[in-house]
Design a protein around this motif. Structure first.
Motif, PDB file in Angstrom:
ATOM      1  N   TRP A  22      52.670  40.029  31.520  1.00 52.95           N
ATOM      2  CA  TRP A  22      51.969  41.232  31.089  1.00 52.95           C
ATOM      3  C   TRP A  22      50.501  41.123  31.474  1.00 52.95           C
ATOM      4  N   VAL A  23      49.920  42.243  31.865  1.00 47.60           N
ATOM      5  CA  VAL A  23      48.477  42.330  32.108  1.00 47.60           C
ATOM      6  C   VAL A  23      47.862  43.037  30.908  1.00 47.60           C
ATOM      7  N   THR A  57      55.675  53.533  37.702  1.00 47.08           N
ATOM      8  CA  THR A  57      54.349  54.036  38.003  1.00 47.08           C
ATOM      9  C   THR A  57      53.658  54.499  36.722  1.00 47.08           C
ATOM     10  N   ARG A  58      52.369  54.255  36.640  1.00 42.09           N
ATOM     11  CA  ARG A  58      51.620  54.756  35.487  1.00 42.09           C
ATOM     12  C   ARG A  58      51.622  56.288  35.511  1.00 42.09           C
ATOM     13  N   ARG A  59      52.055  56.871  34.427  1.00 39.99           N
ATOM     14  CA  ARG A  59      52.098  58.324  34.321  1.00 39.99           C
ATOM     15  C   ARG A  59      52.175  58.728  32.861  1.00 39.99           C
ATOM     16  N   PRO A  91      52.424  50.854  34.396  1.00 44.27           N
ATOM     17  CA  PRO A  91      52.835  50.457  35.745  1.00 44.27           C
ATOM     18  C   PRO A  91      53.378  49.033  35.756  1.00 44.27           C
ATOM     19  N   ILE A  92      54.516  48.841  36.393  1.00 45.49           N
ATOM     20  CA  ILE A  92      55.149  47.524  36.526  1.00 45.49           C
ATOM     21  C   ILE A  92      55.392  47.273  38.005  1.00 45.49           C
ATOM     22  N   ALA A  93      55.166  46.043  38.466  1.00 49.95           N
ATOM     23  CA  ALA A  93      55.279  45.709  39.889  1.00 49.95           C
ATOM     24  C   ALA A  93      56.222  44.534  40.109  1.00 49.95           C
ATOM     25  N   TYR A  94      56.759  44.468  41.341  1.00 49.24           N
ATOM     26  CA  TYR A  94      57.411  43.255  41.852  1.00 49.24           C
ATOM     27  C   TYR A  94      56.415  42.586  42.808  1.00 49.24           C
ATOM     28  N   ALA A 107      49.805  46.809  31.893  1.00 44.50           N
ATOM     29  CA  ALA A 107      50.694  46.729  33.062  1.00 44.50           C
ATOM     30  C   ALA A 107      51.522  45.459  32.955  1.00 44.50           C
ATOM     31  N   GLY A 108      52.443  45.284  33.898  1.00 38.82           N
ATOM     32  CA  GLY A 108      53.250  44.072  33.945  1.00 38.82           C
ATOM     33  C   GLY A 108      53.761  43.833  35.346  1.00 38.82           C
ATOM     34  N   PHE A 109      54.236  42.613  35.613  1.00 39.18           N
ATOM     35  CA  PHE A 109      54.785  42.336  36.947  1.00 39.18           C
ATOM     36  C   PHE A 109      55.774  41.178  36.909  1.00 39.18           C
TER      37      PHE A 109
END
Length: 682
Positions: free
Chosen positions: A391-392, A423-425, A434-437, A400-402
């Motif tokens: 988590w960020v 996506t952040r919305r 927002p979450i990423a790989y 956010a997270g990734f």
């Protein structure tokens, strides 16, 4: 049976996803999107049409995301369902891009008197939407309209086939030995990895593959010249008619059809070639501007690159007994020259860059720069035992997270990349994070030792995390321009290349390094050597990148595509203009050039150098103010990372830097500025 893809939480339940979930879920979600659009158009407007359509399409995107991702990192059973889903998704987006009722709504919104007072992100989303409608063939009629749609579907299928051929060709080749003497020169880390690879196949001895860590270790360190030649030829001929598998995975016909269809798409839209179509969504104004940029940089770089290669050839003849360098000698001889000149080897650096220390240090660097924290969450399921989730947070709040999948393995796509989970919305239930790989292909921990990174791999991790920050730190809440969405493709590499700079700063290196056994910091002598060697053969690297970029762009400037023979001829012509190193007769680089045939870089590979101008110039402000200056970090955060695609990239850069970009910092950082002085007459 319940389908987890139909009611996804923010984080995909990877422990429950199965291939049989894919097709029924994607089909249903597309039907929901179509139904939502039909309903929304009954009373056209942002809130009544576009906002609920964004919601429906977000569900589709978040369901397709893990399917596409699993195909990349596991392949196997996910390939067929992914390809079936890809066909459906491509057809839907093509259909949406040609919906004239929706296009008219965008036009009406843009022409309304109140449009000028709308929030910036909404205005930009409408402006980009209008552009994308035109590029999707909304104005086409009859057969042209049908042809454009059919081409779009076929291009998606061909791109997937190209990537599959490269992956399968890479996996199909191995080299096995039980005689360790044949592997003379390979470092212990590479030998341990080769031993582990053999064990996975129930073999004694050592097994080499064409996966990145194995290939690079052989080319850089193996004293066995015949082995280097065999491995090099297998690698550079992957997925071609000259490859070790013959024509089994040959991408020749795939490339031909892709180029033909791209050229036809451009023609249908009234454009001269695909490069012109590609630039419609980029910073660069036109084809001539891109070619001018590349040729100018080539003219500055090639004399220095030739000088570097001549020095390498002279060294190889005098010290290594090689009168003529062959393609499989270059990396090996360069490593020997680097050791003589700087008494430095990447292998000597590895013990000081254990993966976990680098990772922890990276998180500390971005905390100092942007005021965020990164915290592990071991309770989130992944798709493999190596996968971590983080988590960020800012001020104790999750923003956010990734997911981070760092190590190479069989059936995993090579290279490194960032992609979007969500996506952040703004939603009806609140803000979607927002979450990423983030995916890399480093050597796995083996024989009780942690993964030890080369410094090049350290910069790769920073690069991908820079992309991740661009996605995760946005404050935009309109999906079309949130994070990396809507960002001009030739500016999307700015944050990633920008973050790489900290890998070369002594203050940051102290945070990301420490001996894996003792914790001892990187010795000053090694640090000095590493910094002194930073620009070793940088001009040779630059012209190699320019070779790829010019080949790509000129290829897509052709009005009617090209045959496999014509593709090879063009590449040969570009090499004659630029290349300073020899090329193997079997080399079919283009057959594995996934960036342009299976990725988003068609007529856009120049973006790496274009964005490098921006990133070097941006970092030069930190050089002036201090590399951890909080005010400068805050400016980069607010002007670049938080804005996403809500404003033009050049405007954002100018806001941050206080002026338009200059090339001077790139030339200085790469050492080419000094090399120019050394190679210019007078």
């Amino acid at each position: 049976m319940s389908n987890p893809l139909l009611d996804l939480p923010l984080l995909p339940p990877f422990d429950r996803l199965q291939p049989e979930h894919v097709e029924p879920a994607i089909a249903e979600l597309i039907d929901q999107c179509r139904a939502q659009l039909k309903e929304g158009l009954q009373e056209p407007g942002w809130d009544s049409t576009l906002a609920p359509l964004e919601e429906a399409q977000d569900r589709l995107n978040r369901a397709f995301s893990p399917v596409s991702h699993l195909n990349s990192v596991l392949s196997g059973p996910w390939r067929a369902p992914y390809e079936a889903a890809l066909a459906r998704v491509t057809a839907y987006w093509t259909e949406l891009g040609q919906n004239r009722d929706l296009y008219k709504l965008y036009q009406q919104l843009a022409e309304a008197p109140e449009f000028a007072s709308w929030p910036q992100a909404r205005r930009k989303a409408v402006e980009l939407g209008l552009r994308d409608f035109i590029l999707s063939g909304v104005a086409l009629e009859g057969e042209d309209r049908d042809r454009f749609a059919a081409n779009s579907r076929r291009l998606a299928e061909l791109s997937s086939r190209f990537a599959n051929n490269v992956l399968d060709a890479t996996s199909a080749w191995t080299w096995h030995t039980e005689d360790e003497a044949e592997l003379s020169g390979l470092p212990q880390t590479a030998l341990a990895a080769a031993k582990a690879a053999a064990e996975t196949k129930a073999l004694d001895g050592w097994l080499l593959t064409l996966e990145g860590p194995s290939y690079l270790a052989v080319m850089t360190h193996a004293d066995n010249r015949e082995l280097r030649e065999e491995v090099h030829k297998a690698f550079v001929s992957r997925a071609s008619e000259t490859g070790p598998n013959g024509c089994e995975f040959d991408n020749s016909a795939v490339m031909e059809e892709i180029l033909h269809l791209r050229a036809e798409q451009a023609m249908l839209l009234g454009m001269a070639n695909y490069a012109e179509l590609s630039l419609a969504s980029k910073m660069a104004q036109d084809n001539d501007r891109v070619l001018e940029f590349l040729n100018d940089l080539a003219a500055r770089s090639r004399p220095a690159a030739q000088q570097e290669f001549d020095q390498l050839q002279e060294f190889a003849a005098e010290k290594l007994g090689l009168d003529r360098l062959r393609p499989w000698d270059i990396a090996w001889a360069a490593e020997k020259l680097k050791q003589e000149r700087y008494a430095l080897s990447q292998e000597a650096l590895r013990p000081y860059f254990p993966y976990e220390k680098v990772q922890t240090g990276l998180f500390a660097v971005v905390e100092k720069l942007f005021g965020i924290r990164v915290e592990a969450d071991i309770g989130v399921p992944g798709w493999h035992g190596d996968v971590q989730f983080f988590w960020v947070t800012r001020g104790g709040e999750r923003i956010a997270g990734f997911y981070l999948d760092a190590f190479a393995r069989e059936k995993k796509r090579g290279g490194a990349w960032m992609d979007s989970v969500s996506t952040r919305r703004q939603t009806a239930d609140g803000l979607q994070l927002p979450i990423a790989y983030l995916v890399c292909n480093f050597s796995s921990p083996v024989a009780g030792k942690p993964s030890l990174l080369t410094h090049y791999e350290v910069t790769t991790l920073f690069h991908e995390f820079g992309h991740g920050l661009h996605h995760m730190l946005t404050r935009v809440d309109v999906a079309a321009v949130s994070g990396i969405n809507g960002v001009a493709w030739d500016a999307v590499e700015l944050p990633s290349q920008f973050l790489e700079n900290w890998c070369w700063q002594p203050e940051a290196i102290a945070m990301i390094s420490g001996h894996f056994e003792t914790g001892e910091p990187l010795p000053q002598a090694l640090l000095d050597k590493m910094l002194a060697a930073r620009n070793f053969q940088s001009a040779m690297f630059t012209v190699r990148q320019l070779e790829f970029a010019l080949f790509d762009f000129k290829l897509h400037c052709l009005a009617r595509g090209a045959s496999a023979a014509a593709i090879q001829q063009l590449l040969d012509e570009v090499r004659a203009q630029l290349a300073v190193v020899p090329v193997a007769e079997e080399n079919r680089f283009q057959h594995g050039f996934s960036h342009i045939f299976a990725g988003g870089y068609a007529a856009g590979y120049y973006s790496y150098k274009w964005a490098e101008v921006l990133s070097s110039d941006a970092f030069s402000l930190f050089e002036e103010n201090g590399i951890f200056d909080s005010a400068t970090g805050g400016r980069f955060l607010s002007s670049i990372l938080e804005q996403g695609g809500s404003r033009d990239a050049l405007d954002l850069f100018t806001e941050f830097r206080g002026r338009t970009p200059k090339i001077d910092a790139l030339l200085r950082h790469s050492g080419i500025e000094q090399l120019e002085l050394n190679t210019n007459p007078g």
